[in-house]
Motif scaffolding. Structure first.
Motif, PDB file in Angstrom:
ATOM      1  N   ILE A  39       0.845  -1.203   0.000  1.00  0.00           N
ATOM      2  CA  ILE A  39       0.000   0.000   0.000  1.00  0.00           C
ATOM      3  C   ILE A  39       0.874   1.244   0.000  1.00  0.00           C
ATOM      4  N   ILE A  40       0.477   2.237  -0.781  1.00  0.00           N
ATOM      5  CA  ILE A  40       1.127   3.553  -0.664  1.00  0.00           C
ATOM      6  C   ILE A  40       0.081   4.509  -0.120  1.00  0.00           C
ATOM      7  N   ASN A  41       0.277   4.912   1.120  1.00  0.00           N
ATOM      8  CA  ASN A  41      -0.693   5.807   1.747  1.00  0.00           C
ATOM      9  C   ASN A  41      -0.108   7.220   1.797  1.00  0.00           C
ATOM     10  N   ALA A  42      -0.472   8.020   0.797  1.00  0.00           N
ATOM     11  CA  ALA A  42       0.069   9.393   0.720  1.00  0.00           C
ATOM     12  C   ALA A  42      -0.976  10.405   1.159  1.00  0.00           C
ATOM     13  N   SER A  43      -1.760  10.021   2.179  1.00  0.00           N
ATOM     14  CA  SER A  43      -2.840  10.920   2.614  1.00  0.00           C
ATOM     15  C   SER A  43      -2.502  11.699   3.883  1.00  0.00           C
ATOM     16  N   GLY A  52       6.737   3.977   8.553  1.00  0.00           N
ATOM     17  CA  GLY A  52       5.390   4.530   8.742  1.00  0.00           C
ATOM     18  C   GLY A  52       5.171   5.099  10.136  1.00  0.00           C
ATOM     19  N   ARG A  53       6.289   5.273  10.888  1.00  0.00           N
ATOM     20  CA  ARG A  53       6.157   5.850  12.232  1.00  0.00           C
ATOM     21  C   ARG A  53       6.337   7.359  12.171  1.00  0.00           C
ATOM     22  N   ALA A 393       4.700  11.594   3.989  1.00  0.00           N
ATOM     23  CA  ALA A 393       4.257  10.335   4.603  1.00  0.00           C
ATOM     24  C   ALA A 393       4.731   9.088   3.851  1.00  0.00           C
ATOM     25  N   VAL A 394       5.446   9.287   2.730  1.00  0.00           N
ATOM     26  CA  VAL A 394       5.804   8.142   1.886  1.00  0.00           C
ATOM     27  C   VAL A 394       7.326   8.039   1.723  1.00  0.00           C
ATOM     28  N   PRO A 395       7.925   6.900   2.047  1.00  0.00           N
ATOM     29  CA  PRO A 395       9.377   6.769   1.882  1.00  0.00           C
ATOM     30  C   PRO A 395       9.773   6.744   0.403  1.00  0.00           C
ATOM     31  N   SER A 396      11.021   7.117   0.129  1.00  0.00           N
ATOM     32  CA  SER A 396      11.522   7.237  -1.256  1.00  0.00           C
ATOM     33  C   SER A 396      11.245   5.987  -2.089  1.00  0.00           C
ATOM     34  N   GLU A 397      11.450   4.805  -1.482  1.00  0.00           N
ATOM     35  CA  GLU A 397      11.281   3.560  -2.261  1.00  0.00           C
ATOM     36  C   GLU A 397       9.861   3.445  -2.815  1.00  0.00           C
ATOM     37  N   LYS A 398       8.900   3.929  -2.036  1.00  0.00           N
ATOM     38  CA  LYS A 398       7.510   3.816  -2.503  1.00  0.00           C
ATOM     39  C   LYS A 398       7.126   4.956  -3.435  1.00  0.00           C
ATOM     40  N   ILE A 399       7.930   6.014  -3.457  1.00  0.00           N
ATOM     41  CA  ILE A 399       7.608   7.140  -4.356  1.00  0.00           C
ATOM     42  C   ILE A 399       7.945   6.776  -5.797  1.00  0.00           C
TER      43      ILE A 399
END
Ligand code: PLP
Length: 417
Positions: A39-43, A52-53, A393-399
């Protein structure tokens, strides 16, 4: 069941859909099915690490923990601890303290409290106040809650530069209708676009407002919301020096917040800082806003103020905090860089981003695209005119790959950019 209401007339029908909460809940639900890692939660509008902490600064944690309970448990003065007021003034302006101006600060529960009192004390019931067409939604909630109306100007011109013409066309309309013109400007690192006014934009803006305040019967109140200033590059405070020798009917109020810059979101610590060439304007600012504090929330969290004072009195500690924050600022800039360079590669348009927690993608049917992306496990916030991506809220790998996914969803839904 018959539905009855016991609310007062002015409160009837008050309800607001919490879109961010809804998107976040949907992301968490989907995570239960497909696994959190997919999941990518960019909200979420808070800085999260790769696990995600919530990111918190160790220096702040240490400072807060060292405050004796009998000190933090006590009341703070209504306007805030005097040293706190001095500290926020120092930290806000740093080397760019405007010359020849009177300055005072009042403690507020976060930047939100500063926005509240400015609307309340500088506009009348039924008045309009203005902000840009891309704006943080609570501006409208607060205006409506206090019986005011929020109107907007277009933030960007056709070249994605600051739209000075729209700003002044709208303020000139307000000038004709009312005595006080209040404008809320969120810069640098604007929420939701990440846009920042340049120094030259500020020069033109201040000059244009000064021109309008030649009419002594009208007042201009400029509220500068600097909630994200410490996530903008070094030098982003230079525009403060332009607030010098302003006419007495041009008041500047700055909304200071410890939520993001000090990772103290829940401590509800902020301030409103007023600047005027007139001593009496600053005295009435202090008296009327202190009165409003007593008339709303009374006083603010003492622990947050004590933490700020401790940092102010200990430059080594402040330097340590600045170093921790700088590391995260760079991390944020890297996340944004990845997204924006991939967006350029796939031909995805975004609002002009320079720094901060959010990037925005303008699209015509935001819900449709957001729903399509949710099917692809990417959760963004659909706003009226675009999709907000919380890069915080999203780490680079998920961007990586996110821009291509959004482009594909826009094409698949036949939505216009
Ligand atoms: N202004 C903007 C644009 C924000 O996004 C926020 C928080 O999200 C605030 C002000 C105020 O935050 P707080 O009341 O937590 O200081």
């Amino acid at each position: 069941m018959t539905s009855i209401s016991v609310l007062a007339r002015h409160s009837k029908g008050k309800k607001e859909e919490d879109i961010i909460f809804g998107v976040n809940a949907a992301a968490n639900e989907k995570a239960k099915i497909v696994g959190k890692e997919n999941i990518i939660n960019a909200s979420i509008g808070a800085f999260l690490d790769s696990e995600g902490r919530l990111v918190t600064f160790p220096t702040i944690e240490k400072v807060i923990k060292e405050i004796p309970f009998e000190d933090s448990a006590n009341y703070a003065p209504i306007a805030g601890l005097p040293d706190y007021a001095e500290a926020v003034i120092d930290f806000t302006f740093q080397e760019y303290m405007p010359a020849n101006m009177h300055v005072k600060a009042i403690s507020t529960p976060g930047g939100s409290g500063a926005i509240h009192h400015t609307i309340w004390n500088y506009t009348d019931k039924g008045d309009k106040l203005m902000t840009s067409d891309w704006f943080w939604a609570p501006y409208r909630t607060m205006a409506t809650e206090m019986g005011r109306e929020l109107v907007t100007f277009e933030l960007f011109d056709e070249n994605n530069n600051f739209n000075q013409d729209s700003f002044f066309a709208k303020t000139d309309e307000l000038y004709k209708e009312q005595d006080n013109v209040l404008v809320l400007m969120n810069t640098p690192a604007h929420n939701p676009t990440g846009f920042s006014l340049s120094y030259e934009d500020w020069q033109d803006l201040v000059a244009g407002i000064k021109e309008r305040t030649e009419d002594q019967s009208k007042n201009f109140i400029l509220f500068v919301d600097i909630a994200y200033i410490d996530f903008a590059p070094k030098g982003s405070r230079k525009f403060f020096e332009l607030f010098t020798d302003l006419p007495a009917n041009f008041l500047v109020v700055i909304g200071f917040s410890m939520s993001k810059s000090y990772t103290m979101y829940g401590y509800r610590t902020g301030a409103m800082i007023a600047l005027s060439s007139s001593e009496s304007v600053i005295e009435e600012f202090y008296d009327s806003n202190q009165y409003s504090c007593r008339g709303t929330w009374s006083n603010c969290t003492r622990a947050g103020q004590l933490a700020m004072i401790k940092l102010w009195k200990d430059p080594a500690l402040m330097a340590q905090l600045a170093a921790e924050r700088e590391g995260y600022r760079e991390r944020l800039a890297k996340r944004a860089d990845i997204f924006l360079s991939e967006a350029a590669e796939v031909g995805l348009k975004s609002c002009p981003y320079s720094s901060g927690y959010f990037i925005t993608i303008p699209v015509s049917d935001t819900r449709l695209v957001a729903d399509k992306l949710a099917e692809d496990n990417l959760f963004l916030v659909p706003m009226k005119k675009g999709l907000r991506i919380a890069v915080c809220a999203v780490p680079s790998e998920k961007i990586k790959g996110m821009a291509a996914l959004i482009k594909k969803a826009i094409e698949a839904t036949g939505t216009k950019q």
